[in-house]
Scaffold this motif. Structure first.
Motif, PDB file in Angstrom:
ATOM      1  N   ASP A 194       0.797  -1.251   0.017  1.00 54.39           N
ATOM      2  CA  ASP A 194       0.125  -0.002   0.020  1.00 54.39           C
ATOM      3  C   ASP A 194       0.916   1.373  -0.087  1.00 54.39           C
ATOM      4  N   ILE A 195       2.071   1.181   0.339  1.00 58.78           N
ATOM      5  CA  ILE A 195       2.883   2.366   0.746  1.00 58.78           C
ATOM      6  C   ILE A 195       4.345   1.754   0.648  1.00 58.78           C
ATOM      7  N   VAL A 196       5.086   2.525  -0.026  1.00 58.47           N
ATOM      8  CA  VAL A 196       6.466   2.451  -0.416  1.00 58.47           C
ATOM      9  C   VAL A 196       7.314   3.372   0.319  1.00 58.47           C
ATOM     10  N   VAL A 197       8.142   3.062   1.274  1.00 55.52           N
ATOM     11  CA  VAL A 197       9.196   4.065   1.988  1.00 55.52           C
ATOM     12  C   VAL A 197      10.511   3.779   1.256  1.00 55.52           C
ATOM     13  N   ASN A 198      10.941   4.900   0.710  1.00 52.73           N
ATOM     14  CA  ASN A 198      12.229   5.149  -0.297  1.00 52.73           C
ATOM     15  C   ASN A 198      13.144   5.403   0.739  1.00 52.73           C
ATOM     16  N   CYS A 199      14.165   4.438   1.307  1.00 49.44           N
ATOM     17  CA  CYS A 199      15.395   4.911   1.799  1.00 49.44           C
ATOM     18  C   CYS A 199      16.515   4.139   1.024  1.00 49.44           C
ATOM     19  N   SER A 200      16.431   4.667  -0.077  1.00 50.06           N
ATOM     20  CA  SER A 200      17.517   3.789  -0.948  1.00 50.06           C
ATOM     21  C   SER A 200      18.929   4.568  -1.058  1.00 50.06           C
ATOM     22  N   GLY A 201      19.006   5.903  -0.484  1.00 51.19           N
ATOM     23  CA  GLY A 201      20.270   6.510  -0.607  1.00 51.19           C
ATOM     24  C   GLY A 201      20.582   6.927  -1.883  1.00 51.19           C
ATOM     25  N   ILE A 202      21.784   6.626  -2.158  1.00 50.81           N
ATOM     26  CA  ILE A 202      22.480   6.979  -3.556  1.00 50.81           C
ATOM     27  C   ILE A 202      21.549   6.265  -4.536  1.00 50.81           C
ATOM     28  N   GLY A 203      20.974   5.200  -4.381  1.00 56.71           N
ATOM     29  CA  GLY A 203      20.335   4.393  -5.378  1.00 56.71           C
ATOM     30  C   GLY A 203      18.965   5.151  -5.986  1.00 56.71           C
ATOM     31  N   SER A 204      18.806   6.254  -4.906  1.00 59.67           N
ATOM     32  CA  SER A 204      17.599   7.190  -5.632  1.00 59.67           C
ATOM     33  C   SER A 204      17.738   7.936  -6.761  1.00 59.67           C
ATOM     34  N   ARG A 205      19.131   7.922  -7.143  1.00 56.42           N
ATOM     35  CA  ARG A 205      19.451   8.687  -8.451  1.00 56.42           C
ATOM     36  C   ARG A 205      18.983   8.002  -9.574  1.00 56.42           C
ATOM     37  N   LYS A 206      19.063   6.490  -9.610  1.00 61.14           N
ATOM     38  CA  LYS A 206      18.436   5.569 -10.626  1.00 61.14           C
ATOM     39  C   LYS A 206      17.132   5.190 -10.435  1.00 61.14           C
ATOM     40  N   LEU A 207      16.608   5.011  -9.090  1.00 60.33           N
ATOM     41  CA  LEU A 207      15.370   4.366  -8.815  1.00 60.33           C
ATOM     42  C   LEU A 207      14.126   5.474  -9.072  1.00 60.33           C
ATOM     43  N   ILE A 208      14.621   6.733  -8.622  1.00 64.13           N
ATOM     44  CA  ILE A 208      13.499   7.766  -8.873  1.00 64.13           C
ATOM     45  C   ILE A 208      13.892   9.017  -9.841  1.00 64.13           C
ATOM     46  N   GLY A 209      15.030   8.903 -10.437  1.00 66.05           N
ATOM     47  CA  GLY A 209      15.619   9.857 -11.219  1.00 66.05           C
ATOM     48  C   GLY A 209      15.928  11.147 -10.516  1.00 66.05           C
ATOM     49  N   ASP A 210      16.128  11.137  -9.309  1.00 66.52           N
ATOM     50  CA  ASP A 210      16.622  12.113  -8.480  1.00 66.52           C
ATOM     51  C   ASP A 210      17.983  12.624  -8.905  1.00 66.52           C
ATOM     52  N   LEU A 211      18.393  13.550  -9.679  1.00 67.75           N
ATOM     53  CA  LEU A 211      19.460  13.892 -10.025  1.00 67.75           C
ATOM     54  C   LEU A 211      20.211  15.147  -9.139  1.00 67.75           C
ATOM     55  N   GLU A 212      19.525  15.348  -7.942  1.00 69.54           N
ATOM     56  CA  GLU A 212      20.206  16.224  -6.995  1.00 69.54           C
ATOM     57  C   GLU A 212      21.100  15.436  -6.067  1.00 69.54           C
ATOM     58  N   ILE A 213      21.003  14.202  -6.199  1.00 72.41           N
ATOM     59  CA  ILE A 213      21.515  13.460  -5.189  1.00 72.41           C
ATOM     60  C   ILE A 213      23.043  12.850  -6.080  1.00 72.41           C
ATOM     61  N   TYR A 214      24.067  13.009  -5.077  1.00 74.26           N
ATOM     62  CA  TYR A 214      25.338  12.611  -5.747  1.00 74.26           C
ATOM     63  C   TYR A 214      26.294  11.804  -4.662  1.00 74.26           C
TER      64      TYR A 214
ATOM     65  N   ARG B 288      22.682  15.290  -0.518  1.00 70.27           N
ATOM     66  CA  ARG B 288      22.071  16.251  -1.240  1.00 70.27           C
ATOM     67  C   ARG B 288      22.101  17.624  -0.498  1.00 70.27           C
ATOM     68  N   CYS B 289      21.490  18.585  -1.258  1.00 67.64           N
ATOM     69  CA  CYS B 289      21.676  19.692  -0.243  1.00 67.64           C
ATOM     70  C   CYS B 289      20.680  19.989   0.753  1.00 67.64           C
ATOM     71  N   ALA B 290      19.669  19.018   0.757  1.00 63.68           N
ATOM     72  CA  ALA B 290      18.808  18.756   1.864  1.00 63.68           C
ATOM     73  C   ALA B 290      18.236  17.554   1.854  1.00 63.68           C
ATOM     74  N   VAL B 291      18.236  16.874   3.345  1.00 60.50           N
ATOM     75  CA  VAL B 291      17.467  15.593   3.395  1.00 60.50           C
ATOM     76  C   VAL B 291      16.194  15.473   2.970  1.00 60.50           C
ATOM     77  N   LYS B 292      15.906  14.568   2.055  1.00 62.60           N
ATOM     78  CA  LYS B 292      14.388  14.553   1.354  1.00 62.60           C
ATOM     79  C   LYS B 292      13.789  13.588   2.424  1.00 62.60           C
ATOM     80  N   VAL B 293      12.737  14.289   3.083  1.00 59.34           N
ATOM     81  CA  VAL B 293      11.707  13.428   3.945  1.00 59.34           C
ATOM     82  C   VAL B 293      10.459  14.266   3.564  1.00 59.34           C
ATOM     83  N   GLN B 294       9.691  13.476   2.811  1.00 56.03           N
ATOM     84  CA  GLN B 294       8.442  13.834   2.179  1.00 56.03           C
ATOM     85  C   GLN B 294       7.658  12.832   1.473  1.00 56.03           C
TER      86      GLN B 294
END
Length: 341
Positions: A177-197, A281-287
């Motif tokens: 029902d809910i997915v909690v994304n704690c994939s760290g650097i993997g979020s760059r590929k998993l959700i396309g977050d180019l702000e993380i490096y 990242r510039c800011a931790v993403k908790v949202q």
């Protein structure tokens, strides 16, 4: 009432602590941690695990201090319990030293740690190249022990773990029902977050039991953190470097810098080299976020991007992510309740 199914992506410090916090706080849900790597093969295993905050320019100081205090208080309770040894939590005292006097002599977290004060001139004589210093006592997590303890606590709460590599969050659609994304650097590929490096960090783990106080250079690059079984010597900060192979020149440089601060380390033995990629990242993403694909919706809560400061704020961000999960569960149950009326 049918229990909500929650999947946590990632089994490092952030994933496991978030999973434990959710399973502790929300009885009407099932929790499954999904990851392709578990301890001792996570980035968190490389970290020294010392609670000294790293500043996030995109996150308010008030928020950072709240996360830090919540984490410090949580670990203090464990430290003062019979679980301290198994969880690998202990107090550690030492010095943070500066070659030039910093603009901010008293950092925002000074009243969270224990016994914070400026170093005396006599204490500074140990570090003749440095002009200013701070003394305080903080907490240290022995990374592998703490991760094992968190996983054990999760399972005691009824949670499960699953070894699986995900390429897309939508692979979980229909199963959770809910997915909690704690994939760290993997979020760059998993959700396309180019702000993380990545910021590549190389450290040495050495046997030097006579070293009992931490020493941290104010720039955060050189540090000596004694642990239960080894002393962590650091380090490197190489932005956008994805290389996980140890670098011998890095190792030599780290050892030389640490020996300059603590000459007795020249007698250190059993030197092991560890490398990890800090998810920065510039800011931790908790949202929270709702992904949409046609008529399908996937409810996601993000908690990632802690960089080098994960241990210092992990329980604070886990609590915030847990509150978001509670809100998501309430929203999911609302239509069900209306349908029964």
């Amino acid at each position: 009432m049918v229990k909500a199914k929650v999947a946590i992506i990632g089994a490092g410090l952030i994933g496991l602590s978030t999973a434990v916090c959710i399973s502790d706080s929300i009885p009407d849900c099932t929790v499954t941690v999904i990851a392709d790597r578990f301890t001792p093969n996570t980035t968190s295993d490389v970290a020294a695990g010392v609670l000294i905050p790293h500043f996030y320019p995109g996150t308010s100081v008030h928020q950072q201090k709240q996360w830090y205090r919540e984490t410090f208080d949580f670990l203090s309770i464990i430290c003062n319990s019979p679980n301290a040894s198994e969880a690998g939590i202990h107090l550690i005292s030492g010095w943070q030293i500066f070659k030039t006097v910093p603009d901010e002599k008293v950092p925002f977290w000074s009243d969270v740690v224990l016994g914070f004060r400026s170093m005396t001139e006599r204490e500074l004589k140990k570090f003749p190249q440095h002009k200013f210093g701070q003394v305080f006592t903080t907490l240290k997590c022995e990374s592998p022990l703490y991760l094992i303890w968190l996983e054990k606590r999760l399972k005691e709460n009824g949670g499960q773990v699953q070894v699986r590599k995900l390429e897309d969050l939508w692979e979980l659609y229909g199963s959770y029902d809910i997915v909690v994304n704690c994939s760290g650097i993997g979020s760059r590929k998993l959700i396309g977050d180019l702000e993380i490096y990545p910021i590549r960090g190389q450290v040495l783990k050495v046997h030097a039991p006579w070293v009992t106080h931490f020493i941290r250079d104010g720039d955060g690059l050189t540090y000596i953190f004694p642990g239960i079984h080894s002393v962590t010597l650091g380090g490197t900060r190489e932005k956008d470097n994805w290389n996980l192979a140890p670098d011998s020149s890095n190792s030599k440089n780290i050892l030389n810098r640490c020996c300059a601060l603590e000459p007795s380390l020249q007698a250190a033995k059993d030197i092991q080299v560890k490398v990890g990629l800090r998810p920065t990242r510039c800011a931790v993403k908790v949202q929270k976020e709702t992904l949409v694909r046609g008529n399908e919706k996937l409810v996601v809560v993000h908690n990632y991007g802690h960089g080098a400061g994960g241990f210092s704020v992990h329980w604070g961000t886990a609590k915030e992510a847990t509150q978001l999960v509670k809100e998501c569960i309430a929203a999911l149950q609302q239509p069900r309740c209306k349908a029964k009326l």
